[in-house]
Design an enzyme around this catalytic site. Structure first.
Site, PDB file in Angstrom:
ATOM      1  N   LYS A  56     -15.758  -7.401   6.879  1.00 24.31           N
ATOM      2  CA  LYS A  56     -14.444  -8.058   6.857  1.00 24.31           C
ATOM      3  C   LYS A  56     -13.933  -8.491   8.229  1.00 24.31           C
ATOM      4  O   LYS A  56     -12.888  -9.122   8.306  1.00 24.31           O
ATOM      5  CB  LYS A  56     -13.419  -7.147   6.186  1.00 24.31           C
ATOM      6  CG  LYS A  56     -13.302  -7.370   4.676  1.00 24.31           C
ATOM      7  CD  LYS A  56     -12.014  -6.771   4.149  1.00 24.31           C
ATOM      8  CE  LYS A  56     -11.738  -7.227   2.723  1.00 24.31           C
ATOM      9  NZ  LYS A  56     -10.496  -6.652   2.195  1.00 24.31           N
TER      10      LYS A  56
ATOM     11  N   SER B 169      -3.084  -7.908   3.178  1.00 30.92           N
ATOM     12  CA  SER B 169      -3.216  -7.728   4.627  1.00 30.92           C
ATOM     13  C   SER B 169      -3.546  -9.056   5.317  1.00 30.92           C
ATOM     14  O   SER B 169      -3.053  -9.328   6.415  1.00 30.92           O
ATOM     15  CB  SER B 169      -4.287  -6.682   4.933  1.00 30.92           C
ATOM     16  OG  SER B 169      -3.922  -5.458   4.352  1.00 30.92           O
TER      17      SER B 169
ATOM     18  N   ARG C  49      -1.828  -5.892  -8.348  1.00 34.38           N
ATOM     19  CA  ARG C  49      -0.687  -6.723  -7.960  1.00 34.38           C
ATOM     20  C   ARG C  49      -0.414  -7.821  -8.964  1.00 34.38           C
ATOM     21  O   ARG C  49       0.704  -8.151  -9.268  1.00 34.38           O
ATOM     22  CB  ARG C  49      -0.942  -7.356  -6.584  1.00 34.38           C
ATOM     23  CG  ARG C  49      -0.919  -6.355  -5.459  1.00 34.38           C
ATOM     24  CD  ARG C  49      -1.512  -6.910  -4.209  1.00 34.38           C
ATOM     25  NE  ARG C  49      -2.905  -7.268  -4.418  1.00 34.38           N
ATOM     26  CZ  ARG C  49      -3.659  -7.916  -3.572  1.00 34.38           C
ATOM     27  NH1 ARG C  49      -3.143  -8.310  -2.440  1.00 34.38           N
ATOM     28  NH2 ARG C  49      -4.919  -8.176  -3.839  1.00 34.38           N
TER      29      ARG C  49
ATOM     30  N   HIS D 138       0.835  -1.206   0.000  1.00 30.50           N
ATOM     31  CA  HIS D 138       0.000   0.000   0.000  1.00 30.50           C
ATOM     32  C   HIS D 138       0.875   1.263   0.000  1.00 30.50           C
ATOM     33  O   HIS D 138       0.601   2.221  -0.706  1.00 30.50           O
ATOM     34  CB  HIS D 138      -0.901   0.050   1.241  1.00 30.50           C
ATOM     35  CG  HIS D 138      -1.885  -1.061   1.366  1.00 30.50           C
ATOM     36  ND1 HIS D 138      -2.008  -1.838   2.485  1.00 30.50           N
ATOM     37  CD2 HIS D 138      -2.817  -1.538   0.502  1.00 30.50           C
ATOM     38  CE1 HIS D 138      -2.967  -2.729   2.331  1.00 30.50           C
ATOM     39  NE2 HIS D 138      -3.471  -2.579   1.128  1.00 30.50           N
TER      40      HIS D 138
HETATM   41  N1  COA Z   1      -0.380  -3.893  -1.888  1.00 32.21           N
HETATM   42  C1  COA Z   1      -0.664  -4.800  -0.968  1.00 32.21           C
HETATM   43  N2  COA Z   1      -1.886  -5.281  -0.759  1.00 32.21           N
HETATM   44  C2  COA Z   1      -2.850  -4.817  -1.513  1.00 32.21           C
HETATM   45  C3  COA Z   1      -2.642  -3.867  -2.513  1.00 32.21           C
HETATM   46  C4  COA Z   1      -1.326  -3.396  -2.683  1.00 32.21           C
HETATM   47  N3  COA Z   1      -1.011  -2.507  -3.602  1.00 32.21           N
HETATM   48  N4  COA Z   1      -3.800  -3.597  -3.111  1.00 32.21           N
HETATM   49  C5  COA Z   1      -4.717  -4.364  -2.516  1.00 32.21           C
HETATM   50  N5  COA Z   1      -4.155  -5.092  -1.542  1.00 32.21           N
HETATM   51  C6  COA Z   1      -4.806  -6.093  -0.697  1.00 32.21           C
HETATM   52  C7  COA Z   1      -5.371  -5.541   0.558  1.00 32.21           C
HETATM   53  O1  COA Z   1      -4.434  -5.634   1.597  1.00 32.21           O
HETATM   54  C8  COA Z   1      -6.543  -6.433   0.796  1.00 32.21           C
HETATM   55  O2  COA Z   1      -6.131  -7.605   1.402  1.00 32.21           O
HETATM   56  P1  COA Z   1      -7.109  -8.436   2.318  1.00 32.21           P
HETATM   57  O3  COA Z   1      -8.300  -8.807   1.469  1.00 32.21           O
HETATM   58  O4  COA Z   1      -6.237  -9.550   2.680  1.00 32.21           O
HETATM   59  O5  COA Z   1      -7.471  -7.523   3.452  1.00 32.21           O
HETATM   60  C9  COA Z   1      -7.002  -6.834  -0.583  1.00 32.21           C
HETATM   61  O6  COA Z   1      -5.910  -6.650  -1.412  1.00 32.21           O
HETATM   62  C10 COA Z   1      -8.150  -6.050  -1.044  1.00 32.21           C
HETATM   63  O7  COA Z   1      -7.737  -4.714  -1.266  1.00 32.21           O
HETATM   64  P2  COA Z   1      -8.354  -3.424  -0.656  1.00 32.21           P
HETATM   65  O8  COA Z   1      -7.840  -2.264  -1.385  1.00 32.21           O
HETATM   66  O9  COA Z   1      -8.137  -3.386   0.789  1.00 32.21           O
HETATM   67  O10 COA Z   1      -9.799  -3.636  -1.081  1.00 32.21           O
HETATM   68  P3  COA Z   1     -11.031  -3.675  -0.216  1.00 32.21           P
HETATM   69  O11 COA Z   1     -11.811  -4.801  -0.761  1.00 32.21           O
HETATM   70  O12 COA Z   1     -10.765  -3.654   1.213  1.00 32.21           O
HETATM   71  O13 COA Z   1     -11.649  -2.248  -0.582  1.00 32.21           O
HETATM   72  C11 COA Z   1     -12.839  -0.708  -2.016  1.00 32.21           C
HETATM   73  C12 COA Z   1     -12.002  -1.955  -1.908  1.00 32.21           C
HETATM   74  C13 COA Z   1     -12.762   0.191  -0.796  1.00 32.21           C
HETATM   75  C14 COA Z   1     -12.275   0.090  -3.188  1.00 32.21           C
HETATM   76  C15 COA Z   1     -14.282  -1.130  -2.325  1.00 32.21           C
HETATM   77  O14 COA Z   1     -14.700  -2.100  -1.406  1.00 32.21           O
HETATM   78  C16 COA Z   1     -15.248   0.032  -2.311  1.00 32.21           C
HETATM   79  O15 COA Z   1     -15.216   0.897  -3.155  1.00 32.21           O
HETATM   80  N6  COA Z   1     -16.161   0.047  -1.312  1.00 32.21           N
HETATM   81  C17 COA Z   1     -17.158   1.095  -1.159  1.00 32.21           C
HETATM   82  C18 COA Z   1     -18.552   0.615  -1.601  1.00 32.21           C
HETATM   83  C19 COA Z   1     -18.738   0.845  -3.061  1.00 32.21           C
HETATM   84  O16 COA Z   1     -18.625   1.940  -3.591  1.00 32.21           O
HETATM   85  N7  COA Z   1     -19.058  -0.233  -3.746  1.00 32.21           N
HETATM   86  C20 COA Z   1     -19.243  -0.226  -5.159  1.00 32.21           C
HETATM   87  C21 COA Z   1     -17.903  -0.283  -5.841  1.00 32.21           C
HETATM   88  S1  COA Z   1     -18.076  -0.920  -7.440  1.00 32.21           S
END
Ligand code: COA
Length: 160
Positions: A41, A128, A90, A17
């Site tokens: 989550k 994560s 990734r 991140h």
């Molecule tokens: N480096 C390391 N890990 C990364 C990464 C990076 N560059 N990018 C993503 N990850 C990992 C995260 O650690 C996470 O791991 P985990 O699942 O083990 O916790 C996983 O990949 C998911 O990534 P993350 O960015 O944390 O995604 P998320 O699913 O938590 O959140 C949102 C994604 C916030 C963008 C999305 O849920 C959202 O927009 N929510 C709001 C509701 C909404 O608008 N919904 C409609 C959207 S279409």
């Protein structure tokens, strides 16, 4: 003024991140890291703790701000007057989900575009969940998270 949102759960923030935050902050005027209130989550860290860790590990980057949000990402972006969403890719496995989100968000709000940065190769395997699993099994997580975060994870484990 170019303002972008980098959204995620950050439970906890990893070097992967941080790589995306540093690189995207270098080409926008302001980067808002949007920390998702994501009850589904079952996070290890409270929202405030996730925000606090992010603040600590990005303290040397001037144009970064942390804001927590719930609800639709595009609503949050509008509220912050940002018209770019940054996401890290990734591996190819991220692509399908990311494409779906980007397309959906663009239908919901055509004025907001998603930009993808490929995560640095050395971080392309980190998530994560993997960090938490390795920590729970007493593995060395110093390759994955900043020292400050490592200490916070240890504290959590001791208090469980
Ligand atoms: N480096 C390391 N890990 C990364 C990464 C990076 N560059 N990018 C993503 N990850 C990992 C995260 O650690 C996470 O791991 P985990 O699942 O083990 O916790 C996983 O990949 C998911 O990534 P993350 O960015 O944390 O995604 P998320 O699913 O938590 O959140 C949102 C994604 C916030 C963008 C999305 O849920 C959202 O927009 N929510 C709001 C509701 C909404 O608008 N919904 C409609 C959207 S279409």
């Amino acid at each position: 003024m170019i303002r972008a949102i980098y959204p995620g759960s950050f439970d906890p923030v990893t070097f992967g991140h941080l790589d995306i935050i540093k690189r995207s902050a270098s080409f926008v005027d302001e980067l808002v890291v949007g920390v998702l209130v994501n009850n589904s989550k079952n996070p290890m860290f409270l929202l405030e703790e996730r925000v606090e860790m992010l603040k600590e590990v990005t303290a040397d980057i001037e144009n970064v701000r942390m804001v927590s949000f719930e609800g639709l990402l595009v609503d949050f972006a509008r509220q912050e007057q940002a018209n770019i969403i940054i996401r890290g890719l990734r591996a190819i496995t991220d692509f399908e989900y990311e494409l779906q989100m980007a397309q959906t968000n663009r239908i919901l709000e055509p004025a907001i575009d998603t930009m993808f940065l490929t995560t640095g190769l050395e971080f392309s395997y980190i998530s994560s969940s993997i960090v938490k699993e390795v920590a729970q099994l007493n593995g060395d997580i110093s390759h994955f998270v900043p020292y400050y975060v490592l200490e916070k994870i240890k504290e959590k484990q001791l208090n469980r």
